[in-house]
Design a protein around this motif. Sequence first.
Motif, PDB file in Angstrom:
ATOM      1  N   ALA A   1       0.853  -1.193   0.000  1.00 21.64           N
ATOM      2  CA  ALA A   1       0.000   0.000   0.000  1.00 21.64           C
ATOM      3  C   ALA A   1       0.890   1.244   0.000  1.00 21.64           C
ATOM      4  CB  ALA A   1      -0.882  -0.018   1.233  1.00 21.64           C
ATOM      5  N   ILE A   2       0.540   2.208  -0.810  1.00 23.46           N
ATOM      6  CA  ILE A   2       1.326   3.436  -0.908  1.00 23.46           C
ATOM      7  C   ILE A   2       0.585   4.548  -0.167  1.00 23.46           C
ATOM      8  CG2 ILE A   2       2.178   5.181  -2.531  1.00 23.46           C
ATOM      9  CD1 ILE A   2       2.682   2.890  -4.520  1.00 23.46           C
ATOM     10  N   SER A   3       1.301   5.241   0.731  1.00 22.24           N
ATOM     11  CA  SER A   3       0.653   6.281   1.530  1.00 22.24           C
ATOM     12  C   SER A   3       0.919   7.681   1.000  1.00 22.24           C
ATOM     13  CB  SER A   3       1.163   6.230   2.974  1.00 22.24           C
ATOM     14  OG  SER A   3       1.018   4.935   3.507  1.00 22.24           O
ATOM     15  N   TYR A   4       2.076   7.889   0.348  1.00 21.47           N
ATOM     16  CA  TYR A   4       2.455   9.235  -0.087  1.00 21.47           C
ATOM     17  C   TYR A   4       2.558   9.243  -1.620  1.00 21.47           C
ATOM     18  CZ  TYR A   4       3.601   9.912   4.818  1.00 21.47           C
ATOM     19  OH  TYR A   4       3.540  10.002   6.190  1.00 21.47           O
ATOM     20  N   HIS A   5       1.703  10.050  -2.247  1.00 29.11           N
ATOM     21  CA  HIS A   5       1.549  10.000  -3.711  1.00 29.11           C
ATOM     22  C   HIS A   5       2.140  11.230  -4.393  1.00 29.11           C
ATOM     23  CE1 HIS A   5      -1.073   6.444  -3.695  1.00 29.11           C
ATOM     24  NE2 HIS A   5      -1.463   6.917  -2.517  1.00 29.11           N
ATOM     25  N   THR A   6       2.181  11.157  -5.741  1.00 31.14           N
ATOM     26  CA  THR A   6       2.619  12.304  -6.535  1.00 31.14           C
ATOM     27  C   THR A   6       1.547  13.396  -6.461  1.00 31.14           C
ATOM     28  OG1 THR A   6       3.751  10.818  -8.063  1.00 31.14           O
ATOM     29  CG2 THR A   6       3.338  13.061  -8.834  1.00 31.14           C
ATOM     30  N   PRO A   7       1.882  14.629  -6.029  1.00 31.10           N
ATOM     31  CA  PRO A   7       0.878  15.702  -6.005  1.00 31.10           C
ATOM     32  C   PRO A   7       0.287  15.909  -7.406  1.00 31.10           C
ATOM     33  CG  PRO A   7       2.882  16.382  -4.878  1.00 31.10           C
ATOM     34  CD  PRO A   7       3.193  15.080  -5.560  1.00 31.10           C
TER      35      PRO A   7
ATOM     36  N   THR B   1       8.598   6.717 -12.390  1.00 32.96           N
ATOM     37  CA  THR B   1       8.859   5.525 -11.572  1.00 32.96           C
ATOM     38  C   THR B   1       7.741   5.323 -10.556  1.00 32.96           C
ATOM     39  OG1 THR B   1      11.223   5.907 -11.867  1.00 32.96           O
ATOM     40  CG2 THR B   1      10.601   4.337 -10.181  1.00 32.96           C
ATOM     41  N   HIS B   2       7.283   6.436  -9.927  1.00 31.78           N
ATOM     42  CA  HIS B   2       6.160   6.312  -8.983  1.00 31.78           C
ATOM     43  C   HIS B   2       4.919   5.780  -9.710  1.00 31.78           C
ATOM     44  CE1 HIS B   2       3.659   7.193  -5.450  1.00 31.78           C
ATOM     45  NE2 HIS B   2       2.742   7.519  -6.348  1.00 31.78           N
ATOM     46  N   ILE B   3       4.641   6.327 -10.890  1.00 32.03           N
ATOM     47  CA  ILE B   3       3.461   5.895 -11.657  1.00 32.03           C
ATOM     48  C   ILE B   3       3.563   4.402 -11.996  1.00 32.03           C
ATOM     49  CG2 ILE B   3       2.343   6.105 -13.920  1.00 32.03           C
ATOM     50  CD1 ILE B   3       2.844   9.111 -13.759  1.00 32.03           C
TER      51      ILE B   3
ATOM     52  N   LEU C   1       4.639   2.189 -10.167  1.00 30.84           N
ATOM     53  CA  LEU C   1       4.380   1.404  -8.956  1.00 30.84           C
ATOM     54  C   LEU C   1       2.978   1.646  -8.393  1.00 30.84           C
ATOM     55  CD1 LEU C   1       7.747   2.173  -7.076  1.00 30.84           C
ATOM     56  CD2 LEU C   1       7.165   0.064  -8.290  1.00 30.84           C
ATOM     57  N   CYS C   2       2.288   2.683  -8.865  1.00 28.58           N
ATOM     58  CA  CYS C   2       1.075   3.166  -8.186  1.00 28.58           C
ATOM     59  C   CYS C   2      -0.102   3.285  -9.160  1.00 28.58           C
ATOM     60  CB  CYS C   2       1.370   4.522  -7.541  1.00 28.58           C
ATOM     61  SG  CYS C   2      -0.068   5.225  -6.735  1.00 28.58           S
ATOM     62  N   LEU C   3      -1.121   2.433  -8.950  1.00 26.23           N
ATOM     63  CA  LEU C   3      -2.281   2.457  -9.838  1.00 26.23           C
ATOM     64  C   LEU C   3      -3.046   3.775  -9.720  1.00 26.23           C
ATOM     65  CD1 LEU C   3      -3.669  -1.174  -9.453  1.00 26.23           C
ATOM     66  CD2 LEU C   3      -2.506  -0.160 -11.432  1.00 26.23           C
ATOM     67  N   ASP C   4      -3.151   4.326  -8.493  1.00 23.18           N
ATOM     68  CA  ASP C   4      -3.895   5.583  -8.293  1.00 23.18           C
ATOM     69  C   ASP C   4      -3.291   6.704  -9.131  1.00 23.18           C
ATOM     70  OD1 ASP C   4      -5.525   4.399  -6.511  1.00 23.18           O
ATOM     71  OD2 ASP C   4      -4.669   5.340  -4.714  1.00 23.18           O
ATOM     72  N   CYS C   5      -1.965   6.835  -9.042  1.00 25.93           N
ATOM     73  CA  CYS C   5      -1.323   7.943  -9.761  1.00 25.93           C
ATOM     74  C   CYS C   5      -1.294   7.677 -11.258  1.00 25.93           C
ATOM     75  CB  CYS C   5       0.070   8.213  -9.205  1.00 25.93           C
ATOM     76  SG  CYS C   5      -0.021   8.964  -7.562  1.00 25.93           S
ATOM     77  N   ARG C   6      -1.245   6.385 -11.667  1.00 30.63           N
ATOM     78  CA  ARG C   6      -1.316   6.089 -13.105  1.00 30.63           C
ATOM     79  C   ARG C   6      -2.678   6.548 -13.643  1.00 30.63           C
ATOM     80  NH1 ARG C   6      -0.279   0.046 -14.497  1.00 30.63           N
ATOM     81  NH2 ARG C   6       1.320   0.483 -12.949  1.00 30.63           N
TER      82      ARG C   6
HETATM   83 ZN    ZN Z   1       0.660   7.315  -6.190  1.00 28.43          ZN
END
Ligand code: ZN
Length: 211
Positions: free
Chosen positions: A3-9, A31-33, A35-40
């Motif tokens: 689970a990712i708690s801190y996302h790309t603004p 790189t964050h995107i 790993l992270c479905l929300d930010c993608r």
């Molecule tokens: Zn994210």
Amino acid sequence: MTAISYHTPDALLAAYAMGSLSQPFALVVATHISLCLDCRAGFEAHQAAGGLVLEAAAAQPVTFALKSRVLDRLDSSVPPQASFARMGVFPGPVAASLQGKQPNWRSVGMGVRQSILSADHEGSVRLLYIPPGQAVPDHSHGGLELTLVLQGSFHDCTGHYRVGDLEVADQDLEHTPIADPGPPCICLAATDAPLRFTGWMPRVLQSFIRI
Ligand SMILES: [Zn+2]
């Protein structure tokens, strides 16, 4: 995937979707995107919104020179290849930046190592290796610093960052990231200006290690 708690603004996702982020920040966001479905999803929404704006704009004839300038700009702002295979703890965009080679680790003292991926007038992006329990020297920034955890975890006065978490530190933050017990903490870190260390020794070191 943890689970990712801190996302790309959102503002950074929008800038990335428009291709207007500098290369160091674009690599961290890509790189964050990865790993992270929300930010993608957020990134794709910004891309779609950008497409609608372009479709709504009245078509204007463009000169050949203008078109090739725009195409050149797009070429140079292409995000790192997300389809590049993951290499150990390094997600596709980082593996692409390493061009399939292992990082060129250099000691910066106290067991901390770094491998600079790129450094120029736009800023720098590097991999950091921090042994468990070790602190990265106190520093503040002339601009923005993005730090993404790839292995292990660290904490500082702003929170606790685990794999996939992105810390966004601005010029007002003076912080001391400390790696947690467990596996060494490996991060991808980008800045748009040199870091300012608060102790005299790190300031001396800074001229040698280019951070
Ligand atoms: Zn994210």
